[in-house]
Design an enzyme around this catalytic site. Structure first.
Site, mmCIF file in Angstrom:
data_model
loop_
_atom_site.group_PDB
_atom_site.id
_atom_site.type_symbol
_atom_site.label_atom_id
_atom_site.label_comp_id
_atom_site.label_asym_id
_atom_site.label_seq_id
_atom_site.Cartn_x
_atom_site.Cartn_y
_atom_site.Cartn_z
ATOM 1 N N GLY A 184 16.663 21.746 4.718
ATOM 2 C CA GLY A 184 17.435 22.282 3.598
ATOM 3 C C GLY A 184 18.889 21.956 3.859
ATOM 4 N N SER A 188 14.361 17.958 9.670
ATOM 5 C CA SER A 188 15.606 17.672 8.954
ATOM 6 C C SER A 188 16.740 18.585 9.446
ATOM 7 C CB SER A 188 15.359 17.784 7.457
ATOM 8 O OG SER A 188 16.440 17.270 6.721
ATOM 9 N N ALA A 189 17.234 19.513 8.653
ATOM 10 C CA ALA A 189 18.285 20.427 9.113
ATOM 11 C C ALA A 189 17.863 21.172 10.386
ATOM 12 C CB ALA A 189 18.630 21.427 8.014
ATOM 13 N N HIS A 231 16.858 11.658 8.239
ATOM 14 C CA HIS A 231 16.815 10.855 6.997
ATOM 15 C C HIS A 231 17.677 9.598 7.150
ATOM 16 C CE1 HIS A 231 15.054 14.174 4.497
ATOM 17 N NE2 HIS A 231 15.798 14.955 5.237
ATOM 18 N N GLU A 257 13.253 8.341 7.877
ATOM 19 C CA GLU A 257 12.159 9.148 7.335
ATOM 20 C C GLU A 257 10.834 8.571 7.839
ATOM 21 O OE1 GLU A 257 12.614 9.527 3.100
ATOM 22 O OE2 GLU A 257 14.367 10.808 3.320
#
Lengths: 241, 241
Positions: A90, A123-124, A160, A196
């Site tokens: 997020g 991700s985050a 990413h 990714e």
């Protein structure tokens, strides 16, 4: 640190697939059969209930029950009791601010590095596992007290990671240019660009690149290097990096 | 505020053109013939000398001499004496940190709002003219003391605004999704997405969209709106926005 076990995933969803589909085998291998309940940290998204439902539904299909830290009366106590931790993606700024606001940064570090609680980030959630969030791609929608993060590894990640589009007419900096700008600043650690589809498995002093795509490593003052899935990246865990 | 004059440009270079080519007529119209020397602030890039040379060469062709704040013995004094100010693009976090480190934020605000010194910003230089840098696209390579910026207008800008690419397989958030996430946070001001090629001219209480591309306005809890070049955006300058 010998007990440290991390699975740091570039992205939660790969194009054409469902949530965590592309890394579900690695998740099962990582948490194994000893872990039965995973503590989910949904702080990076605004709608924590919906986010928890999504994570809970997916991880149930892999054999794990999910408790969310935002449902706990005492978040610190929830971390103290966790068998495994998963921090979802997020907005990285929102995530780190909420981790500090709830006094979880030091607590998670202790649990993972001293008690060997397995930590998965996506991700985050991978960004905050590193030295700092200086190499996030996210918009700074809120201001955390510091960009220093949980510090489970001595380098930074760019999730990413994106190669330049040769056909683009857009003049914003490429991802590579942005990371190069980071390395213009003094004493900045190296940055692992996880495309990714890729993820990093850390077990004690050993780090291995997993997944379906290459990773690109940026080291201050050196040329960048590409690594294929399966590469041993343990050298990133030494202090020099 | 009646004296306020701003030219806030989305991007320094448009695809296929040279540095500031696409806005050179607007720059001449903006600074006019009264201004002969412009104070350049190159803090957003690492190589300040090279950056100043580029700005100096370009602005000379438009009839202006350039002094760079980084060549001044006393940066605050340089701002106090400036006839016009131009803050160039680069990394917004680095720019804002350097503005604070050199005590220029309040000084520039005073000069522009009270003394009517014309202020031109490009990309990061447009970001720092607004309420805050919360809607920059840049990587947070350094940590400024706060995200609050010079505050010459009561809204935020997203420079280099980019429409989603329908063919992309990349799963990172679109620009629109990022700005929407900003508006999930309480009391966040509206965000003007300036596409490359567009710029905003502010004169007192009047704001006009200039350039060759549309702008997209994001207001918390409302649907987004498109504005064509020439649009009167003065309503953005009232306190409600």
């Amino acid at each position: 640190i010998m007990k440290r076990r991390l699975l740091l995933v570039s992205n939660s969803t790969l194009h054409g697939g469902g949530y965590l589909d592309h890394c579900q085998q690695q998740i099962k291998d990582f948490f194994g059969k000893q872990v039965t309940r995973i503590l989910f940290i949904p702080y990076a998204l605004h709608d924590r209930d919906a986010y928890t439902r999504m994570a809970r539904d997916k991880l149930k299909t892999l054999g794990y029950e999910v408790d969310s830290v935002h449902e706990a009366a005492d978040p610190v106590e929830a971390v103290r009791k966790a068998e495994g931790i998963f921090i979802g993606g997020g907005n990285t700024f929102r995530l780190l601010k909420n981790l500090y606001d709830n006094n979880l940064v030091t607590e998670i570090r202790t649990r993972v590095l001293q008690d060997g609680v397995p930590y998965m980030g996506s991700s985050a959630g991978s960004n905050v596992a590193t030295v700092s969030i200086n190499t996030t791609n996210d918009m700074p929608i809120v201001c955390p007290p510091t960009f220093s993060a949980i510090g489970l590894v001595p380098f930074n990640i760019n999730p990413h990671y994106l190669d330049p589009d040769p056909h683009s007419r857009h003049m914003g900096e490429t991802r590579e240019q942005r990371i190069m700008q980071y390395h213009e600043e003094p004493e900045t650690p190296c940055v692992l660009g996880l495309r990714e589809g890729s993820m990093l498995l850390v077990e004690g002093h050993k780090a291995t690149l997993l997944g379906s795509t290459q990773a690109r490593l940026f080291q201050r003052g050196k040329t960048t290097t590409e690594y294929a899935p399966g590469s041993d990246l343990s050298f990133l865990l030494t202090d020099a990096h």
